[in-house]
Design an enzyme around this catalytic site. Structure first.
Site, short mmCIF file in Angstrom:
data_model
loop_
_atom_site.label_atom_id
_atom_site.label_comp_id
_atom_site.label_asym_id
_atom_site.label_seq_id
_atom_site.Cartn_x
_atom_site.Cartn_y
_atom_site.Cartn_z
N TYR A 1 -1.37 -0.35 10.30
CA TYR A 1 -1.56 -0.91 8.95
C TYR A 1 -0.42 -0.47 8.04
O TYR A 1 0.17 -1.28 7.30
CB TYR A 1 -2.91 -0.44 8.41
CG TYR A 1 -3.16 -0.72 6.94
CD1 TYR A 1 -3.55 -1.98 6.50
CD2 TYR A 1 -3.01 0.30 5.99
CE1 TYR A 1 -3.79 -2.21 5.14
CE2 TYR A 1 -3.24 0.07 4.64
CZ TYR A 1 -3.63 -1.19 4.22
OH TYR A 1 -3.86 -1.42 2.89
N SER B 1 0.86 -1.19 0.00
CA SER B 1 0.00 0.00 0.00
C SER B 1 0.89 1.23 0.00
O SER B 1 1.99 1.20 0.60
CB SER B 1 -0.88 0.02 1.25
OG SER B 1 -1.52 1.28 1.37
P1 NAP Z 1 -11.49 -6.06 0.70
O1 NAP Z 1 -12.36 -5.53 -0.40
O2 NAP Z 1 -11.84 -5.73 2.11
O3 NAP Z 1 -11.39 -7.65 0.52
C1 NAP Z 1 -10.64 -8.36 1.44
C2 NAP Z 1 -10.51 -9.78 0.97
O4 NAP Z 1 -9.61 -10.45 1.89
C3 NAP Z 1 -11.81 -10.55 1.01
O5 NAP Z 1 -11.79 -11.44 -0.09
C4 NAP Z 1 -11.73 -11.32 2.32
O6 NAP Z 1 -12.44 -12.56 2.33
C5 NAP Z 1 -10.24 -11.62 2.36
N1 NAP Z 1 -9.76 -11.93 3.71
C6 NAP Z 1 -9.88 -11.19 4.83
N2 NAP Z 1 -9.28 -11.81 5.86
C7 NAP Z 1 -8.78 -12.98 5.36
C8 NAP Z 1 -8.07 -14.06 5.92
N3 NAP Z 1 -7.73 -14.07 7.22
N4 NAP Z 1 -7.74 -15.09 5.12
C9 NAP Z 1 -8.08 -15.11 3.81
N5 NAP Z 1 -8.74 -14.11 3.22
C10 NAP Z 1 -9.09 -13.05 3.99
O7 NAP Z 1 -9.97 -5.58 0.49
P2 NAP Z 1 -9.24 -4.83 -0.72
O8 NAP Z 1 -9.43 -3.38 -0.54
O9 NAP Z 1 -9.54 -5.47 -2.01
O10 NAP Z 1 -7.72 -5.09 -0.30
C11 NAP Z 1 -6.91 -6.08 -0.90
C12 NAP Z 1 -5.46 -5.74 -0.58
O11 NAP Z 1 -5.15 -4.46 -1.10
C13 NAP Z 1 -5.15 -5.67 0.92
O12 NAP Z 1 -3.90 -6.23 1.18
C14 NAP Z 1 -5.12 -4.19 1.20
O13 NAP Z 1 -4.33 -3.86 2.31
C15 NAP Z 1 -4.55 -3.66 -0.09
N6 NAP Z 1 -4.82 -2.25 -0.35
C16 NAP Z 1 -6.08 -1.82 -0.53
C17 NAP Z 1 -6.30 -0.47 -0.77
C18 NAP Z 1 -7.67 0.09 -0.96
O14 NAP Z 1 -7.81 1.34 -0.95
N7 NAP Z 1 -8.69 -0.72 -1.13
C19 NAP Z 1 -5.22 0.42 -0.82
C20 NAP Z 1 -3.94 -0.08 -0.64
C21 NAP Z 1 -3.74 -1.42 -0.42
P3 NAP Z 1 -14.00 -12.68 2.78
O15 NAP Z 1 -14.77 -12.07 1.65
O16 NAP Z 1 -14.24 -14.12 2.94
O17 NAP Z 1 -14.12 -11.88 4.04
#
Ligand code: NAP
Length: 246
Positions: free
Chosen positions: A155, A141
């Site tokens: 985080y 991130s």
């Molecule tokens: P999200 O929409 O909240 O989705 C999270 C995903 O992770 C879901 O599929 C969830 O599964 C799964 N998950 C959560 N806990 C888990 C565990 N213990 N074991 C296996 N799977 C698990 O998140 P996102 O925004 O797409 O983020 C994805 C990545 O991008 C993360 O690493 C995040 O830090 C990074 N990121 C995101 C942003 C942003 O602005 N969105 C920015 C920078 C970095 P369930 O559906 O079963 O709960």
């Protein structure tokens, strides 16, 4: 067909990556923790487009579940060629709100989980274990650079650890035919902000992004799929910012 495991692929960036990878011909493992309905919808969307995917439940913050996940993948679709360490969580609140429970949850998934998966992936890919090489992409991130003051410095620190792990592991396994890279997304429209306590975060901060908008999950997915591909064959230890200039 190459096999790609994407952790946390039921929603958000992981789901977009699963779909983009399947479109490029990968057989995809859609890992999830609880949301089996969303995971099944991602698999169905891939299958309807003629692709191959399976959904496998595992909490990747638990070492034994990660080992089981990799053996289930090998038994159903074959050895993992590409790992995308994507699953991640955050909780919103300044230093005064951070306690051991929050720290443990954030680091156990964002850092420990990525290490557990990388360890299993190296065993699948390394020439030392009879593997044919492979690629690991860590989803970091821009918080790792910015520090996320007042929001979630825990985080941000977990993502700093992922950046350092990317560089170290890339160096450690380069001669074994494994490339390790990372993508650092900016603010992206996904559920993570609501889950972390601030549903409207992307629209609140998008004015501070040079491009004046939040990103879409597919914009991150495209960078991940590129890093996995032979087009990125001389990239390792590379961290790609996909953040609208932030
Ligand atoms: P999200 O929409 O909240 O989705 C999270 C995903 O992770 C879901 O599929 C969830 O599964 C799964 N998950 C959560 N806990 C888990 C565990 N213990 N074991 C296996 N799977 C698990 O998140 P996102 O925004 O797409 O983020 C994805 C990545 O991008 C993360 O690493 C995040 O830090 C990074 N990121 C995101 C942003 C942003 O602005 N969105 C920015 C920078 C970095 P369930 O559906 O079963 O709960």
């Amino acid at each position: 067909m190459k096999v790609m495991l994407i952790t946390g692929a039921s929603r958000g960036i992981g789901a977009a990556t699963a779909i983009a990878a399947a479109n490029k011909g990968y057989t995809v493992c859609v890992n999830y923790r609880t949301d089996s309905t969303s995971a099944s919808m991602v698999v169905e969307q891939i299958q309807q487009s003629g692709g191959k995917a399976v959904a496998i439940k595992a909490d990747v913050s638990i070492e034994a579940e990660v080992a089981h996940l990799f053996s289930q993948i090998q038994a159903t679709i074959g050895k993992v060629d590409v790992l995308v360490n994507n699953a991640g969580i955050l909780q919103t609140g300044n230093i005064e709100t951070i306690d051991s429970d929050r720290l443990r949850k954030v680091f156990e998934l964002n850092v420990f989980g990525a290490f557990y998966c990388a360890k299993e992936a190296v065993k699948c890919m390394s020439a030392r274990y009879g593997g044919a090489g492979g690629s690991i992409i860590n989803v970091s991130s821009v918080a790792a650079k910015l520090g996320s003051a007042g929001e979630y410095i825990d985080y941000a620190a977990s993502k700093g650890a992922i950046d350092t792990m990317t560089i170290g592991l890339a160096t450690e396994v380069a001669e074994q035919g494994i490339r390790v890279n990372a993508v650092r997304p900016g603010v992206i429209y996904t559920d993570i902000h609501a889950s972390g306590g601030e549903p409207g975060r992307v629209d609140r901060v998008r004015h501070s992004v040079p491009m004046k908008r939040g990103g879409e999950p597919v914009e991150i997915a495209n960078a991940i799929v590129w890093l996995a591909s032979d087009e990125a064959s001389y990239c390792t230890g590379t961290i790609v910012d996909v953040s609208g200039g932030r």
